[in-house]
Design a protein around this motif. Structure first.
Motif, PDB file in Angstrom:
ATOM      1  N   GLU A 460       0.782  -1.095   0.033  1.00 66.35           N
ATOM      2  CA  GLU A 460      -0.183  -0.055  -0.013  1.00 66.35           C
ATOM      3  C   GLU A 460       0.836   1.198   0.187  1.00 66.35           C
ATOM      4  OE1 GLU A 460       0.039  -1.579   4.460  1.00 66.35           O
ATOM      5  OE2 GLU A 460       0.210  -2.193   2.237  1.00 66.35           O
ATOM      6  N   GLN A 461       1.958   1.245   0.690  1.00 62.97           N
ATOM      7  CA  GLN A 461       2.915   2.455   0.393  1.00 62.97           C
ATOM      8  C   GLN A 461       3.476   2.473  -0.866  1.00 62.97           C
ATOM      9  OE1 GLN A 461       5.507   0.969   3.673  1.00 62.97           O
ATOM     10  NE2 GLN A 461       5.026   2.448   4.985  1.00 62.97           N
ATOM     11  N   SER A 462       3.888   1.406  -1.480  1.00 56.58           N
ATOM     12  CA  SER A 462       4.307   1.581  -2.888  1.00 56.58           C
ATOM     13  C   SER A 462       3.461   2.239  -3.910  1.00 56.58           C
ATOM     14  CB  SER A 462       4.567   0.115  -3.441  1.00 56.58           C
ATOM     15  OG  SER A 462       5.741  -0.323  -2.830  1.00 56.58           O
ATOM     16  N   ALA A 463       1.926   1.654  -3.720  1.00 57.59           N
ATOM     17  CA  ALA A 463       0.747   2.297  -4.301  1.00 57.59           C
ATOM     18  C   ALA A 463       0.593   3.852  -4.343  1.00 57.59           C
ATOM     19  CB  ALA A 463      -0.610   1.684  -3.967  1.00 57.59           C
ATOM     20  N   SER A 464       0.712   4.243  -2.874  1.00 59.97           N
ATOM     21  CA  SER A 464       0.682   5.663  -2.610  1.00 59.97           C
ATOM     22  C   SER A 464       1.876   6.389  -3.326  1.00 59.97           C
ATOM     23  CB  SER A 464       0.680   5.864  -1.092  1.00 59.97           C
ATOM     24  OG  SER A 464       0.838   7.269  -1.015  1.00 59.97           O
ATOM     25  N   ALA A 465       3.163   6.055  -3.108  1.00 65.07           N
ATOM     26  CA  ALA A 465       4.092   6.534  -3.645  1.00 65.07           C
ATOM     27  C   ALA A 465       4.024   6.606  -5.371  1.00 65.07           C
ATOM     28  CB  ALA A 465       5.537   5.917  -3.267  1.00 65.07           C
ATOM     29  N   LEU A 466       3.695   5.663  -5.995  1.00 66.96           N
ATOM     30  CA  LEU A 466       3.465   5.530  -7.320  1.00 66.96           C
ATOM     31  C   LEU A 466       2.444   6.573  -7.874  1.00 66.96           C
ATOM     32  CD1 LEU A 466       4.296   3.896  -9.853  1.00 66.96           C
ATOM     33  CD2 LEU A 466       2.290   2.241  -9.392  1.00 66.96           C
ATOM     34  N   GLY A 780       8.477   7.576  18.812  1.00 65.37           N
ATOM     35  CA  GLY A 780       9.017   6.432  18.079  1.00 65.37           C
ATOM     36  C   GLY A 780       9.123   6.080  16.728  1.00 65.37           C
ATOM     37  N   THR A 781       7.919   6.355  16.150  1.00 61.41           N
ATOM     38  CA  THR A 781       7.680   6.103  14.764  1.00 61.41           C
ATOM     39  C   THR A 781       8.447   7.043  13.752  1.00 61.41           C
ATOM     40  OG1 THR A 781       5.462   5.061  15.289  1.00 61.41           O
ATOM     41  CG2 THR A 781       6.098   5.583  12.913  1.00 61.41           C
ATOM     42  N   LYS A 782       8.392   8.225  14.295  1.00 58.67           N
ATOM     43  CA  LYS A 782       9.173   9.294  13.582  1.00 58.67           C
ATOM     44  C   LYS A 782      10.707   9.059  13.464  1.00 58.67           C
ATOM     45  CE  LYS A 782       9.322  13.335  11.688  1.00 58.67           C
ATOM     46  NZ  LYS A 782       8.469  13.996  10.451  1.00 58.67           N
ATOM     47  N   ARG A 783      11.018   8.590  14.559  1.00 55.36           N
ATOM     48  CA  ARG A 783      12.550   8.311  14.627  1.00 55.36           C
ATOM     49  C   ARG A 783      12.929   7.266  14.022  1.00 55.36           C
ATOM     50  NH1 ARG A 783      15.597  10.624  18.800  1.00 55.36           N
ATOM     51  NH2 ARG A 783      14.702  12.398  19.782  1.00 55.36           N
ATOM     52  N   SER A 784      12.145   5.992  13.842  1.00 57.49           N
ATOM     53  CA  SER A 784      12.331   5.159  13.209  1.00 57.49           C
ATOM     54  C   SER A 784      12.275   5.177  11.531  1.00 57.49           C
ATOM     55  CB  SER A 784      11.388   3.830  13.376  1.00 57.49           C
ATOM     56  OG  SER A 784      11.675   3.063  12.399  1.00 57.49           O
ATOM     57  N   LEU A 785      11.196   6.012  11.439  1.00 53.65           N
ATOM     58  CA  LEU A 785      11.177   6.352   9.725  1.00 53.65           C
ATOM     59  C   LEU A 785      12.360   7.480   9.373  1.00 53.65           C
ATOM     60  CD1 LEU A 785       9.102   6.511   7.500  1.00 53.65           C
ATOM     61  CD2 LEU A 785       8.058   8.590   8.489  1.00 53.65           C
ATOM     62  N   VAL A 813      15.033   5.719  -3.927  1.00 50.29           N
ATOM     63  CA  VAL A 813      14.488   6.986  -4.040  1.00 50.29           C
ATOM     64  C   VAL A 813      13.077   6.711  -3.885  1.00 50.29           C
ATOM     65  CG1 VAL A 813      13.909   9.036  -5.318  1.00 50.29           C
ATOM     66  CG2 VAL A 813      16.133   7.712  -5.529  1.00 50.29           C
ATOM     67  N   PHE A 814      12.541   5.825  -4.478  1.00 53.48           N
ATOM     68  CA  PHE A 814      11.069   5.378  -4.642  1.00 53.48           C
ATOM     69  C   PHE A 814      10.699   5.148  -3.121  1.00 53.48           C
ATOM     70  CE2 PHE A 814       7.166   2.948  -5.244  1.00 53.48           C
ATOM     71  CZ  PHE A 814       6.453   3.663  -5.817  1.00 53.48           C
ATOM     72  N   ALA A 815      11.529   4.438  -2.549  1.00 54.01           N
ATOM     73  CA  ALA A 815      11.163   3.806  -1.230  1.00 54.01           C
ATOM     74  C   ALA A 815      11.211   4.695  -0.203  1.00 54.01           C
ATOM     75  CB  ALA A 815      12.226   2.692  -0.790  1.00 54.01           C
ATOM     76  N   VAL A 816      11.839   5.860  -0.481  1.00 56.92           N
ATOM     77  CA  VAL A 816      11.896   6.975   0.537  1.00 56.92           C
ATOM     78  C   VAL A 816      10.408   7.751   0.476  1.00 56.92           C
ATOM     79  CG1 VAL A 816      12.760   9.355   1.235  1.00 56.92           C
ATOM     80  CG2 VAL A 816      14.435   7.318   0.583  1.00 56.92           C
ATOM     81  N   LEU A 817      10.070   8.001  -0.807  1.00 56.80           N
ATOM     82  CA  LEU A 817       8.492   8.475  -0.934  1.00 56.80           C
ATOM     83  C   LEU A 817       7.643   7.583  -0.608  1.00 56.80           C
ATOM     84  CD1 LEU A 817       7.163  10.928  -1.968  1.00 56.80           C
ATOM     85  CD2 LEU A 817       7.219   9.896  -4.295  1.00 56.80           C
ATOM     86  N   ALA A 818       7.785   6.230  -0.723  1.00 55.61           N
ATOM     87  CA  ALA A 818       6.498   5.480  -0.111  1.00 55.61           C
ATOM     88  C   ALA A 818       6.700   5.190   1.450  1.00 55.61           C
ATOM     89  CB  ALA A 818       7.072   3.855  -0.696  1.00 55.61           C
ATOM     90  N   LEU A 819       7.768   5.627   2.038  1.00 53.94           N
ATOM     91  CA  LEU A 819       7.778   5.415   3.451  1.00 53.94           C
ATOM     92  C   LEU A 819       6.903   6.767   3.909  1.00 53.94           C
ATOM     93  CD1 LEU A 819      11.194   4.068   4.546  1.00 53.94           C
ATOM     94  CD2 LEU A 819       9.032   2.899   4.409  1.00 53.94           C
ATOM     95  N   GLU A 820       6.899   7.640   3.309  1.00 43.74           N
ATOM     96  CA  GLU A 820       6.399   8.882   3.522  1.00 43.74           C
ATOM     97  C   GLU A 820       4.804   8.627   3.881  1.00 43.74           C
ATOM     98  OE1 GLU A 820       7.193  12.432   4.342  1.00 43.74           O
ATOM     99  OE2 GLU A 820       8.833  11.187   5.022  1.00 43.74           O
ATOM    100  N   SER A 821       4.191   7.781   3.245  1.00 44.65           N
ATOM    101  CA  SER A 821       2.825   7.553   3.580  1.00 44.65           C
ATOM    102  C   SER A 821       2.494   6.823   4.942  1.00 44.65           C
ATOM    103  CB  SER A 821       2.243   6.730   2.432  1.00 44.65           C
ATOM    104  OG  SER A 821       2.893   5.335   2.471  1.00 44.65           O
ATOM    105  N   GLU A 822       3.723   6.641   5.666  1.00 43.87           N
ATOM    106  CA  GLU A 822       3.533   5.817   7.186  1.00 43.87           C
ATOM    107  C   GLU A 822       2.597   6.636   7.964  1.00 43.87           C
ATOM    108  OE1 GLU A 822       6.435   3.674   9.929  1.00 43.87           O
ATOM    109  OE2 GLU A 822       6.666   3.136   7.732  1.00 43.87           O
ATOM    110  N   PRO A 823       1.929   6.264   8.748  1.00 46.10           N
ATOM    111  CA  PRO A 823       1.003   7.346   9.531  1.00 46.10           C
ATOM    112  C   PRO A 823       1.603   7.801  10.773  1.00 46.10           C
ATOM    113  CG  PRO A 823       0.290   5.126   9.987  1.00 46.10           C
ATOM    114  CD  PRO A 823       1.270   4.853   8.696  1.00 46.10           C
ATOM    115  N   VAL A 824       2.261   8.958  10.515  1.00 46.31           N
ATOM    116  CA  VAL A 824       2.909   9.728  11.746  1.00 46.31           C
ATOM    117  C   VAL A 824       2.495  11.023  11.681  1.00 46.31           C
ATOM    118  CG1 VAL A 824       5.348  10.529  11.981  1.00 46.31           C
ATOM    119  CG2 VAL A 824       5.113   8.363  10.966  1.00 46.31           C
TER     120      VAL A 824
END
Length: 828
Positions: A460-466, A780-785, A813-824
């Motif tokens: 779902e993170q990949s889909a959001s970044a795409l 915690g989540t923000k620091r891990s991210l 590069v794509f993965a960084v953008l994908a992780l930005e959809s993590e709920p923080v």
């Protein structure tokens, strides 16, 4: 008593009930390694002794065991396993995951088992069960090796059990401790003269015996050779090649993996029924002229060759026909077969030869794979793999790769020694290195980041970044890096602030980071600038272009002129630079956000609260008791005015590029290199050479976290910055990339000022009740991210520096953008 087991294997404990398997397992293995049938019965039936649940329990156990083996983790199955059918399932599981099965049999006397069961109230079955288990065990213990177990250890007495010591051993293919550098040589096929010429060209000193025959080659200091198989057959001097390579391997000057031709030669030398073709006849005829002692030496050498090696900490794999990532470091017949022969599509070409399956086109592994087997006229990198068989025996070349330098060295064949059935042709077309495919980024992705390990991106993170990347991002050829999010400092316990630098200094001090650098936090928009000598890009931290139309070209022209004036092209021997920066003012990019959100809220709040305060003041003057309400309203009006003043500080008029400034604070990369090994002071010094109206320097202060006076000075510096209207500062380890006792430490911690945080948390956040509530924010989540995105960014830059294919860079590069959809919490 040493029980040697491979360091990656499936351990099957075998023994009757009461034989002590569980006690033995707990003594010698970690709890997470042990999968107990009793435990899984308890999971599925709430009763570890419910035999009716055994089917479901073993189904669950096998599933978990498969997941562990797939991840490369040694797994221990604690069950009776006295029936061959039960063991067969486990042996098949090991084969499926290409690991070796090992049996450890505990076979104490019957009375020992009965006594142990009698002492356990949950074991109320009769002695006949133990006798049945032991009878089944006696029938099969002699045949465990034939069943498929690669090692069998049998313990028959309590003293043997007590004295047993588990000794993990490296697999034969595990040479991760061998770091190189290496000179990896392709298929030789009996071409001794060309091999001697290539080794000499690589700087090796040939050693000859009394008859003038090369029997060794001494490498340049620190280097060693490695051969990818097929030393024999077809060529004019197979014995000469073997004499030289065997001498090098025996002297520790070379490694060699087995090729399919070596395997066939061994079978022929042992008198097996093999078809004498594809050059085998020539080898047998040449070896017939050698002594019996030499032929026996050749047989031992070729028979002892391993199918593949994993070297250099896992970054290099050698296999004759290549090897997909799932087989690296594994041991099974399937792995050996692929390493020796590769795979085919099931088709044959016009010459009647099998069509090789193009496994390299699908390869996505971290390790460089070097191989041979299929001759090609010229070497070509395909997804971090390289075929080194350039057909020397067919009149082509003998090729070596210097690793890790990636320099290709070749010598031409002296003549056509063997006419090929199929002419030397180029490899099958492969995807161009700068072409991206949807499959590179969709679905669940697992990325190996050198500085943090495996990082997972969910589907779902990949889909959001795409969605964002495909609609808004710049050309991926210029999108080489996305900056990570940044974690705030720990929440302060001071009564009047939410963030304070003393907490940032304390955190780094606790992590063992002595020197930190405090950098002024510019209130603008994060920007990455790729400046090339003829082009470039300026983009946001989500990959979108910063400027519309020709403004980007004009802006890049200014940056390019400054880079040229500062002499940075020559200094770093590059034609491009990648800068991490802040673009000022804030409204240069955020005008719409400011007008529609901040200004609207500020104007409405000040207008409404001013009117309310006026009405309440007149009511007070008339003697109405509204003092408390008036006080609260005036406080809220003051907060709203502070809120409006806060965002106004970071806005100033701009017209096109007039008034726009760039504040670069890190030089990320240049051609062939990255710079995270340079401290932040070096970065700021280099970037301070960029002069002109387009640039703003970043003020900074170095602080020793163990020096109370310097810490106090750092706090005062932050207080002065924020009192003058600054956003705050970022505290970073001075040394840049830094590891502490618990691994990678935060690359930067932001400490924002009290008034600036009104923009983030709202006008009234400073009210005591609100401050107390906000202290419960979870970081915690923000620091891990922040750490994951930081590691992905470094991985992308290092792949760029190694000139890897664009898809390898872009997946990070794509993965960084994908992780930005993590709920923080976006306010953190």
């Amino acid at each position: 008593m040493e029980l040697k087991i491979p360091d990656l294997c499936l351990v099957v404990l075998v023994g009757a009930s009461g034989s002590g398997k569980s006690t033995f397992a707990r003594k010698h293995f970690a709890p997470t390694q042990i999968l107990s049938s009793d435990y899984f019965r308890g999971l599925v039936a709430d009763d570890e002794n419910d035999q009716s649940a055994s089917g479901a329990a073993f189904e669950a156990l096998h599933f978990v065991a498969g997941k562990r083996l797939d991840a490369g983790r040694t797994t221990v199955v604690d069950a009776t396993n006295v029936q061959r059918a039960d063991r067969a399932h486990l042996i098949e599981l090991a084969r499926e995951h290409n690991v070796l099965p090992v049996a450890i049999v505990l076979d104490p006397p019957e009375e020992v088992c009965l006594a142990r069961n009698a002492s356990r109230p949950d074991r109320d079955f009769g002695p006949h069960v133990v006798r049945r288990h032991r009878a089944a065990l006696r029938k099969s213990v002699k045949f465990l090796g034939k069943e498929g177990f690669k090692r069998v250890h049998v313990l028959r007495t309590q003293s043997e059990v007590d004295d047993a010591v588990i000794v993990p051993e490296r697999l034969l293919n595990d040479l991760r401790h061998e770091r190189g550098p290496f000179d990896v040589i392709g298929d030789v096929h009996g071409c001794r003269a060309e091999l001697e010429e290539l080794l000499t060209g690589l700087g090796y000193d040939l050693v000859r015996d009394d008859e003038g025959r090369a029997v060794d080659a001494v490498p340049p200091a620190g280097r060693r050779a490695a051969f990818v198989g097929d030393l024999v057959d077809r060529g004019p001097d197979t014995p000469g090649v073997l004499r030289l390579v065997m001498g090098m391997v025996e002297a520790g000057h070379a490694f060699a993996v087995c090729g399919n031709h070596e395997q066939k030669l061994v079978r022929a030398l042992r008198g097996r029924n093999v078809q004498v073709k594809h050059g085998l006849a020539e080898s047998l005829a040449q070896l017939a002229g050698e002594s019996e002692e030499f032929r026996e030496r050749v047989e031992r050498f070729c028979d002892g060759l391993v199918a593949h090696y994993v070297l250099d900490g896992g970054d290099l794999v050698l296999a004759h026909a290549g090897l997909p990532e799932r087989f690296h470091g594994r041991a099974s017949g399937r792995v050996r077969s692929f390493a020796l022969y590769g795979d085919t599509t099931g088709e044959t070409d016009e010459y009647g030869l099998p069509v090789r399956y193009p496994w390299a086109n699908e390869y996505r592994g971290r390790a460089t794979v070097l191989y041979g087997h299929t001759p090609i006229p010229e070497v070509e990198w395909v997804n971090n793999t390289l075929c080194l068989d350039t057909g020397v025996v067919f009149g082509g070349k003998l090729t070596a790769l210097r690793y890790p330098e990636r320099e290709v060295v070749s010598v031409p064949a002296h003549e056509v020694w063997y006419e090929p059935v199929r002419p030397l042709v180029a490899a099958a077309p492969v995807r161009e290195p700068d072409v991206l495919a949807l499959s590179d980024v969709t679905g669940r992705r697992v990325i190996d980041a050198a500085h943090l390990g495996r990082i997972t991106v969910r589907p779902e993170q990949s889909a959001s970044a795409l969605e964002v990347m495909s609609r808004f991002a710049i050309d991926p050829h210029a999108l080489l890096y996305l900056p990570p999010t940044m974690a705030p400092t720990a929440t302060s316990r001071r009564p009047d602030v939410l963030e304070h630098p003393e907490d940032a200094f304390a955190e780094y001090r606790a992590a063992g980071v002595r020197e930190v650098i405090c950098e002024e936090k510019h209130m603008g928009s994060r920007a990455v600038v790729l400046v090339r000598q003829d082009s470039g890009a300026v983009y946001t931290r989500t990959g979108r272009p910063f400027f519309d139309g020709g403004l980007a070209d004009e802006f890049l022209a200014r940056v390019r002129a400054s880079v040229t004036e500062a002499g940075l092209w020559d200094r770093f021997e590059t034609d491009w630079l990648l800068l991490d920066a802040e673009l000022l003012p804030w409204n240069a990019k955020a005008t719409g956000l400011i007008k529609d959100q901040y200004a609207a809220v500020g104007a409405a709040a000040v207008g409404a609260l001013t009117s309310a305060a006026d009405v309440l003041a007149r009511a007070r003057d008339r003697g109405v008791d509204v003092a408390d309400l008036l006080s609260r309203t005036e406080s809220r009006l003051s907060n709203a005015s502070g809120y409006r003043d806060a965002y106004r500080r970071y806005c100033r008029p701009t017209d096109g590029l007039d008034g726009v400034r760039l504040a670069p604070f890190q030089l990320l990369a240049a051609r062939g290199r990255t710079f995270h090994d340079r401290d932040h002071r070096w970065h700021l010094d280099v970037l301070s050479t960029l002069e002109g109206d387009a640039f703003t320097r970043t003020r900074h202060l170095v602080v020793d976290t163990a020096d109370d006076e310097q810490v106090a000075a750092g706090i005062r510096w932050w207080e002065d910055l924020t009192a003058a209207g600054g956003e705050g500062m970022v505290v970073k380890p001075l040394a840049n990339l830094t590891r502490g006792g618990r691994g990678l430490v935060q690359p930067g911690i932001k400490v924002r000022g009290r008034e600036y945080l009104r923009i983030v948390y709202g006008p009234d956040y400073t009210e005591p009740a609100n401050l107390e509530r906000l202290r419960q924010r979870r970081l915690g989540t923000k620091r891990s991210l922040a750490l994951r995105e930081y590691a992905l960014g470094l991985e992308a830059l290092e792949r760029v520096a190694r000139d890897e294919p664009l898809w390898r860079v872009h997946e990070c590069v794509f993965a960084v953008l994908a992780l930005e959809s993590e709920p923080v919490d976006p306010r953190l």
